[in-house]
Design a protein around this motif. Structure first.
Motif, PDB file in Angstrom:
ATOM      1  N   ALA A 139       0.812  -1.221   0.000  1.00  0.00           N
ATOM      2  CA  ALA A 139       0.000   0.000   0.000  1.00  0.00           C
ATOM      3  C   ALA A 139       0.843   1.268   0.000  1.00  0.00           C
ATOM      4  N   PHE A 140       2.144   1.143   0.312  1.00  0.00           N
ATOM      5  CA  PHE A 140       2.967   2.335   0.499  1.00  0.00           C
ATOM      6  C   PHE A 140       4.160   2.435  -0.445  1.00  0.00           C
ATOM      7  N   VAL A 141       4.622   1.329  -0.998  1.00  0.00           N
ATOM      8  CA  VAL A 141       5.927   1.305  -1.652  1.00  0.00           C
ATOM      9  C   VAL A 141       5.997   2.229  -2.866  1.00  0.00           C
ATOM     10  N   ARG A 142       4.907   2.406  -3.586  1.00  0.00           N
ATOM     11  CA  ARG A 142       4.954   3.304  -4.748  1.00  0.00           C
ATOM     12  C   ARG A 142       5.303   4.732  -4.313  1.00  0.00           C
ATOM     13  N   GLU A 143       4.683   5.212  -3.249  1.00  0.00           N
ATOM     14  CA  GLU A 143       4.984   6.571  -2.795  1.00  0.00           C
ATOM     15  C   GLU A 143       6.437   6.674  -2.343  1.00  0.00           C
ATOM     16  N   ALA A 144       6.952   5.638  -1.685  1.00  0.00           N
ATOM     17  CA  ALA A 144       8.349   5.645  -1.265  1.00  0.00           C
ATOM     18  C   ALA A 144       9.278   5.750  -2.468  1.00  0.00           C
ATOM     19  N   VAL A 145       9.050   4.905  -3.464  1.00  0.00           N
ATOM     20  CA  VAL A 145       9.906   4.892  -4.646  1.00  0.00           C
ATOM     21  C   VAL A 145       9.845   6.230  -5.377  1.00  0.00           C
ATOM     22  N   GLU A 146       8.655   6.750  -5.578  1.00  0.00           N
ATOM     23  CA  GLU A 146       8.530   7.996  -6.341  1.00  0.00           C
ATOM     24  C   GLU A 146       9.094   9.181  -5.574  1.00  0.00           C
ATOM     25  N   SER A 147       9.057   9.152  -4.245  1.00  0.00           N
ATOM     26  CA  SER A 147       9.687  10.230  -3.472  1.00  0.00           C
ATOM     27  C   SER A 147      11.202  10.202  -3.633  1.00  0.00           C
TER      28      SER A 147
ATOM     29  N   GLU B  63      19.478  13.897  -7.090  1.00  0.00           N
ATOM     30  CA  GLU B  63      20.704  13.131  -6.867  1.00  0.00           C
ATOM     31  C   GLU B  63      20.508  11.626  -7.032  1.00  0.00           C
ATOM     32  N   THR B  64      19.271  11.154  -7.010  1.00  0.00           N
ATOM     33  CA  THR B  64      19.002   9.714  -7.083  1.00  0.00           C
ATOM     34  C   THR B  64      19.286   9.194  -8.482  1.00  0.00           C
ATOM     35  N   GLN B  65      20.210   8.250  -8.572  1.00  0.00           N
ATOM     36  CA  GLN B  65      20.541   7.611  -9.846  1.00  0.00           C
ATOM     37  C   GLN B  65      19.888   6.249  -9.987  1.00  0.00           C
ATOM     38  N   GLU B  66      19.563   5.623  -8.857  1.00  0.00           N
ATOM     39  CA  GLU B  66      18.873   4.340  -8.895  1.00  0.00           C
ATOM     40  C   GLU B  66      18.146   4.120  -7.570  1.00  0.00           C
TER      41      GLU B  66
ATOM     42  N   ALA C 116       9.399  -1.505 -11.339  1.00  0.00           N
ATOM     43  CA  ALA C 116      10.622  -1.771 -12.090  1.00  0.00           C
ATOM     44  C   ALA C 116      10.377  -1.681 -13.594  1.00  0.00           C
ATOM     45  N   ASN C 117       9.196  -2.082 -14.028  1.00  0.00           N
ATOM     46  CA  ASN C 117       8.848  -1.980 -15.455  1.00  0.00           C
ATOM     47  C   ASN C 117       8.557  -0.540 -15.869  1.00  0.00           C
ATOM     48  N   GLU C 118       8.079   0.246 -14.925  1.00  0.00           N
ATOM     49  CA  GLU C 118       7.659   1.609 -15.225  1.00  0.00           C
ATOM     50  C   GLU C 118       8.820   2.609 -15.213  1.00  0.00           C
ATOM     51  N   TYR C 119       9.790   2.394 -14.317  1.00  0.00           N
ATOM     52  CA  TYR C 119      10.875   3.363 -14.144  1.00  0.00           C
ATOM     53  C   TYR C 119      12.224   2.698 -14.430  1.00  0.00           C
ATOM     54  N   GLU C 120      12.985   3.309 -15.310  1.00  0.00           N
ATOM     55  CA  GLU C 120      14.288   2.755 -15.681  1.00  0.00           C
ATOM     56  C   GLU C 120      15.251   2.732 -14.495  1.00  0.00           C
ATOM     57  N   LYS C 121      15.135   3.697 -13.605  1.00  0.00           N
ATOM     58  CA  LYS C 121      16.062   3.787 -12.474  1.00  0.00           C
ATOM     59  C   LYS C 121      15.740   2.795 -11.352  1.00  0.00           C
ATOM     60  N   VAL C 122      14.612   2.124 -11.420  1.00  0.00           N
ATOM     61  CA  VAL C 122      14.232   1.173 -10.364  1.00  0.00           C
ATOM     62  C   VAL C 122      14.784  -0.198 -10.695  1.00  0.00           C
ATOM     63  N   LYS C 123      15.649  -0.730  -9.801  1.00  0.00           N
ATOM     64  CA  LYS C 123      16.209  -2.070  -9.939  1.00  0.00           C
ATOM     65  C   LYS C 123      15.551  -2.960  -8.885  1.00  0.00           C
ATOM     66  N   PHE C 124      15.094  -4.120  -9.308  1.00  0.00           N
ATOM     67  CA  PHE C 124      14.296  -4.971  -8.423  1.00  0.00           C
ATOM     68  C   PHE C 124      14.991  -6.309  -8.197  1.00  0.00           C
TER      69      PHE C 124
ATOM     70  N   ASP D  83       7.507   1.852   3.607  1.00  0.00           N
ATOM     71  CA  ASP D  83       6.295   2.540   4.050  1.00  0.00           C
ATOM     72  C   ASP D  83       6.568   3.978   4.476  1.00  0.00           C
ATOM     73  N   ASP D  84       7.761   4.490   4.170  1.00  0.00           N
ATOM     74  CA  ASP D  84       8.119   5.878   4.466  1.00  0.00           C
ATOM     75  C   ASP D  84       8.350   6.631   3.158  1.00  0.00           C
ATOM     76  N   TYR D  85       8.651   7.933   3.252  1.00  0.00           N
ATOM     77  CA  TYR D  85       8.944   8.668   2.023  1.00  0.00           C
ATOM     78  C   TYR D  85       9.844   9.863   2.317  1.00  0.00           C
ATOM     79  N   PHE D  86      10.638  10.212   1.294  1.00  0.00           N
ATOM     80  CA  PHE D  86      11.513  11.376   1.385  1.00  0.00           C
ATOM     81  C   PHE D  86      10.725  12.657   1.158  1.00  0.00           C
ATOM     82  N   LEU D  87      11.176  13.715   1.827  1.00  0.00           N
ATOM     83  CA  LEU D  87      10.653  15.056   1.577  1.00  0.00           C
ATOM     84  C   LEU D  87      11.477  15.722   0.472  1.00  0.00           C
ATOM     85  N   PRO D  88      10.971  16.776  -0.158  1.00  0.00           N
ATOM     86  CA  PRO D  88      11.751  17.472  -1.193  1.00  0.00           C
ATOM     87  C   PRO D  88      13.095  17.966  -0.644  1.00  0.00           C
ATOM     88  N   ASN D  89      14.085  18.010  -1.507  1.00  0.00           N
ATOM     89  CA  ASN D  89      15.442  18.441  -1.154  1.00  0.00           C
ATOM     90  C   ASN D  89      16.068  17.562  -0.072  1.00  0.00           C
ATOM     91  N   ARG D  90      15.774  16.279  -0.165  1.00  0.00           N
ATOM     92  CA  ARG D  90      16.264  15.321   0.831  1.00  0.00           C
ATOM     93  C   ARG D  90      17.781  15.408   1.024  1.00  0.00           C
TER      94      ARG D  90
END
Length: 350
Positions: free
Chosen positions: A58-66, A72-75, A95-103, A136-143
């Motif tokens: 229920a949470f992982v998509r928001e974590a990944v997209e944050s 600075e995030t390369q992967e 992983a299929n949607e984002y090139e930078k996501v390695k699974f 289940d967590d997420y980064f804030l802008p300018n992490r």
């Protein structure tokens, strides 16, 4: 070790401990404040974000997209740990949607725990800097803004930690947060040379607010796979003892940590005896590690902390045939051959 040796070591520890606390109280430590947002030369910080995933569909998509929103995030290294919900399907879709996501998964899709899962993510990471985020967590802008500036201006720095903000998302979690610190990091700026002592005595910073260079694992090692709980705290202690780690901000959070009923650890309200046992296992693991690297004067502090934990939970350690008393004896004997009468004097019993 005879009584005189025990007393001499204890007195040496007490002197160092009191001197440390006095310096903190008087503010005598020369702690450099973060410099203004000025980087002296072009600097590129390329970050691998490691995200262990367990029952967090229920949470992982928001974590990944944050994480992906940080320049600075390369992967993003997703490692699924044998979840029982739909986490696997969500991770595969990301992983299929984002090139930078390695699974990745453990062989056979096994559940191996947070320590082994983070270790796999570290081993698969490709970039110089590694940050951690729970699913289940997420980064804030300018992490990474402050950390990037600090790394750029101090090449000897090996890690930067910033505060995290706890957020309850249910009535039960809101009630729990009333008795906890919502913002968590060190209470003040602490020099790297005494950071280990500080986080043994006081609140530590959290993994979700930390970014490190990838060479720190050569010094501090990987996460302890034998601990089912507190493996993050145990690794942070090793990191603080072996590497040069500094505070970024102490009052501005970079990560939101959700508190909910299904958290792998923070969502579990274990019996007090079980919580006590896990805390003592944490101290024991630190002591076993320190035998090759830390002098006895630093080890005494861990024994003191374990004694303090036991003393605050008398009903727990007296249950089940003096189990807690036996554990604290074993912990103390990892540092010195502690005479039994000393432990008996503290706790009673035989």
């Amino acid at each position: 070790m005879g009584r005189n040796g025990w007393k001499r070591a204890r007195d040496n520890f007490s002197i160092e401990h009191e001197k440390y606390n006095l310096l903190l109280l008087l503010g005598e430590f020369d702690v450099e404040q973060p410099k203004p947002d000025v980087v002296n030369a072009p600097f590129e910080m390329r970050v691998s974000v490691v995200i262990p995933v367990y029952n967090a569909g229920a949470f992982v998509r928001e974590a990944v997209e944050s994480a992906l929103q940080q320049p600075e995030t390369q992967e993003v290294v997703l490692v699924e740990d044998g979840s029982l919900d739909n986490s696997l399907e969500v991770c595969e879709a990301l992983a299929n949607e984002y090139e930078k996501v390695k699974f990745y998964r453990h062989p056979g899709g096994e559940n191996r725990g947070a320590g082994a899962t983070r270790n796999l993510g570290i081993e698969k990471s490709q970039y110089e800097y590694i940050a951690f985020l729970d699913a289940d967590d997420y980064f804030l802008p300018n992490r990474f803004r402050i950390a990037k500036r600090m790394f750029a201006n101090d090449p000897t720095l090996e890690g930067v930690y910033d505060p995290i903000q706890r957020m309850g998302i249910s009535e039960a979690s809101h009630q729990r947060l009333q008795n906890e610190f919502e913002l968590q990091t060190t209470l003040r700026r602490v020099p790297p040379q005494v950071l280990f002592e500080h986080i043994i005595i006081n609140r530590p910073f959290l993994l979700q607010g930390l970014i490190v260079k990838n060479n720190v694992f050569e010094k501090a090692g990987l996460f302890n796979m034998n601990l089912r709980r507190h493996q993050d705290v145990e690794w942070i202690r090793r990191l603080a003892a072996t590497c040069r780690i500094a505070a970024g901000s102490i009052d501005t959070p970079v990560t939101i940590l959700r508190i909910h009923d299904n958290n792998r650890v923070s969502g579990v309200v274990a019996p007090s005896r079980e919580r006590l046992e896990h805390r003592l296992l944490l101290h024991e693991a630190t002591l076993r590690w320190r035998k090759t690297l830390l002098p006895p004067s630093r080890s005494w502090l861990i024994v003191w902390r374990a004694v303090w934990v036991i003393s605050r939970n008398p009903a727990s350690w007296k249950s089940e045939g003096e189990k807690g008393l036996l554990m604290i004896r074993n912990i103390a004997q990892l540092v010195y051959r502690v005479p039994s009468f000393l432990v008996v004097d503290i706790f009673g019993g035989t």
